[in-house]
Each structure stands twice: as structure tokens, then as C-alpha cells.
Design an enzyme around this catalytic site. Sequence first.
Site, short mmCIF file in Angstrom:
data_model
loop_
_atom_site.label_atom_id
_atom_site.label_comp_id
_atom_site.label_asym_id
_atom_site.label_seq_id
_atom_site.Cartn_x
_atom_site.Cartn_y
_atom_site.Cartn_z
N ASP A 195 0.91 -1.15 -0.01
CA ASP A 195 -0.11 -0.03 0.06
C ASP A 195 0.99 1.10 0.01
O ASP A 195 1.95 1.44 0.47
CB ASP A 195 -0.96 -0.09 1.25
CG ASP A 195 -0.26 -0.22 2.53
OD1 ASP A 195 0.77 -0.86 2.70
OD2 ASP A 195 -0.59 0.70 3.37
N GLU A 204 -0.09 -1.28 5.95
CA GLU A 204 1.14 -0.95 6.83
C GLU A 204 0.89 0.48 6.91
O GLU A 204 1.23 1.05 8.11
CB GLU A 204 2.39 -1.21 5.96
CG GLU A 204 3.50 -0.97 6.94
CD GLU A 204 4.07 0.37 6.79
OE1 GLU A 204 4.92 1.04 7.58
OE2 GLU A 204 3.55 1.19 6.02
#
Length: 385
Positions: A82, A144
Site C-alpha cells: 500500500d 501498513e
Amino acid sequence: MNKLLPNFESALTQLIASPSISSNLAEWDHGNREVIDLLASWFETLGFSITIQPVPNTRNKFNMLAQLGTGEGGLLLAGHSDTVPFDDNRWQSDPLNVTKQDDKFFGLGTCDMKGFFAFILQVARQVDAKQLKKPLYVLATADEETTMAGARFFAEQQLIKPDVAIIGEPTELVPVVMHKGHMSHRISVAGQSGHSSKPALGVNAIEIIHQIIGQLLALKQDLCSKYQNQAFDVPEPTLNLGAISGGDNANRICGHCNLDIDMRALPGLKDEELVHWLSEALKPIAEQYPGRITMEELHPPCPSFGQADSHGLLTVAEEISGHQCCAVNYCTEAPYIQSLGCDTIVLGPGSINQAHQPDEFLAYDQIDETLRVLTAMIQRYCMQD
């Protein structure tokens, strides 16, 4: 070499073009399945076995584990799939389209940290599976940048136990072996609103927050005086007063006020300890104003991280990278990956100074050195007994 697979620049371009933003705001948040499927197709072409798992309690987020070779131990190369959100108006180029300029690749995630997977792919193309004596793993996690839900879920599963893990966050290829933890809380005060001309008939939440801030600043100073680790450039635990909101008009007694704080623990300090000290700091005021003060987590906490040189990884990392190990103030997925039972370091291309910034980039001069370091690590931990 498999000619069906993209070269480094093409792989980077395809990864950046696939949005996978993590945000607490639903309107900004993206699923990451497109990135996961792209990675899975590449590594499957190279003969890796692929496991894709949905991450619970997320908005269409997935982890991918790729494995080449069998047996115990081996090497795990890990990273998150991400990125943070972006503001188009602050970028000089399209964040989702790799732009080459001044010997740099510009794009969202080039260094933090989709670029790491483009490096892994190029190195993996050179690996002869028949020569592996221990398995090579590649892990792509989700979220994350917000909750670290992907790494938490993967750690809970305990699917693998490699000897060594490398998390490819941007460190300019300097091995990171310690980092602080992170937790954030909202302290809320429920006062009693009323007309400002008669303050005795109300309870001013801002005045209570003022007392709370005094207690927190005292706690901050106490932590600084008692706990120090000179490996960090900010050697003490930190406590930041990040945001405050309350009240609605100058002529009304403030009926409600919120204070958002974050705390970053040194390795060796447990999250429970910080929460206990925080509660103790608020206790005298809570007793003075019963039922008016509450505290809640804004995000799940991330523990601090520290890796000892118990099996020689730190020595090997310094020899291969050419840099001394260091400590950083930000946090990563390292404590969750370490909980698999493997020695863990954070080491990757690019600079943290470019992460979370407009015009994020990966410099060309990182390419050859990153490929060399990853190749050497695979040879050391997957091709030697």
C-alpha cells in the site's frame, strides 16, 4: 531469464499505476488486489508457489506469500503493497505514472515501497531453484500505512519460520536494527456547557484539558530523564500533543474538548507500561472530575523493535551493505515479522526523506547496489548450508 517478465522499469511502472492507497477515510481507501494479483502472476511465472489471503477487518485487502524451494529456514523478503494518499496539486507529475527525470524515477510508492518488489523480481529471475538449499519467500502485506493489519494477521498465522527476514523499507541500504514503537490516543473531556456570564453553573472542558496538558508535559519530562538510548538521534521516548478541538462559541462554557496525542517507546519499553503511566498521569484529574475524562486508542499500537546480533545477521548485513547498523525513530512491520521467530532487519532502497512526500522518487544510483545486496543475501541464506 524468463523473457515474459517485465524489466525493472516496466515492473515499477506497472506497480505504481495500480492504486493501493491505505487511509482511515473510506473515500480515499483502495483495495490492493490489483497489486497483489500482479505480483502473484510474476512470481508464479518464476515457479514460486503462491498463497493469497484476505486480511480480516479491512476494505478488500489481501496479503500474498510466494515461496520458492522447500525445507526449513531460508530468507523472507517482505514489504507492504500500500501507499499513503496524495494531493495532486502538490505533485509536479502524475503520482500514478512513473516519470523519469534527473536520474530519478518519480511516482507514488517508488521508494515507499512498491519499488522493493520490482527489485526482488529482477533478482529472483536469476535464481536457479535447483540450487536452493533453503526456501526463498516473498511477502506483500496490506495496510501498513494505517493499521498494519496485514502484518498483524500474517504474524498471527505463523505460516513460515525463515532464518532471516529483510523488510525493504527505504533506508538507503543502511541496516536498521532498532526502531521506536508508536501509539496514539484521544483524551476526551465532557464538561457542562452554559452561558459564559455564569461560569459556576457549568464545567469548562478546556480548563480541564489545560490541567491534563500540564500532567502530560510532566510525564514527558519524566520519561526523558529516566529513559535514554543513544543509538537514536532522538534518544528519549517521545510524547507529542498533536491535535486539540473543543467548544463552539466564545460566549459559551466549553462543554466538550478532545486532545490527540502520540507516544513513541524505546526498545525495551512495553506498550502496556506507557499506557499505565499515561493513566497514572491522568488519575488525579479524573478523580477531581469523576466520569468526565475518557481515553481511547486512535489506532492499534505498533511495538518497538530491536534485533540483537545473536546469529550474526547484523555482521553479515554490515559486510554486504557496507554500512553500519543503525536505529530510527519511525516504526515498521519489523516487530510482527520478527515474531515469526526469525532474525529481522529493515533494509531497502530509497530514502525515508522521500516517503510520504509529494514528488516521491527512487534515484537511479540505488538500482545496481540494491540488486547486488539482495543477490548476496539470497546466496548467503538460501544457497549455503
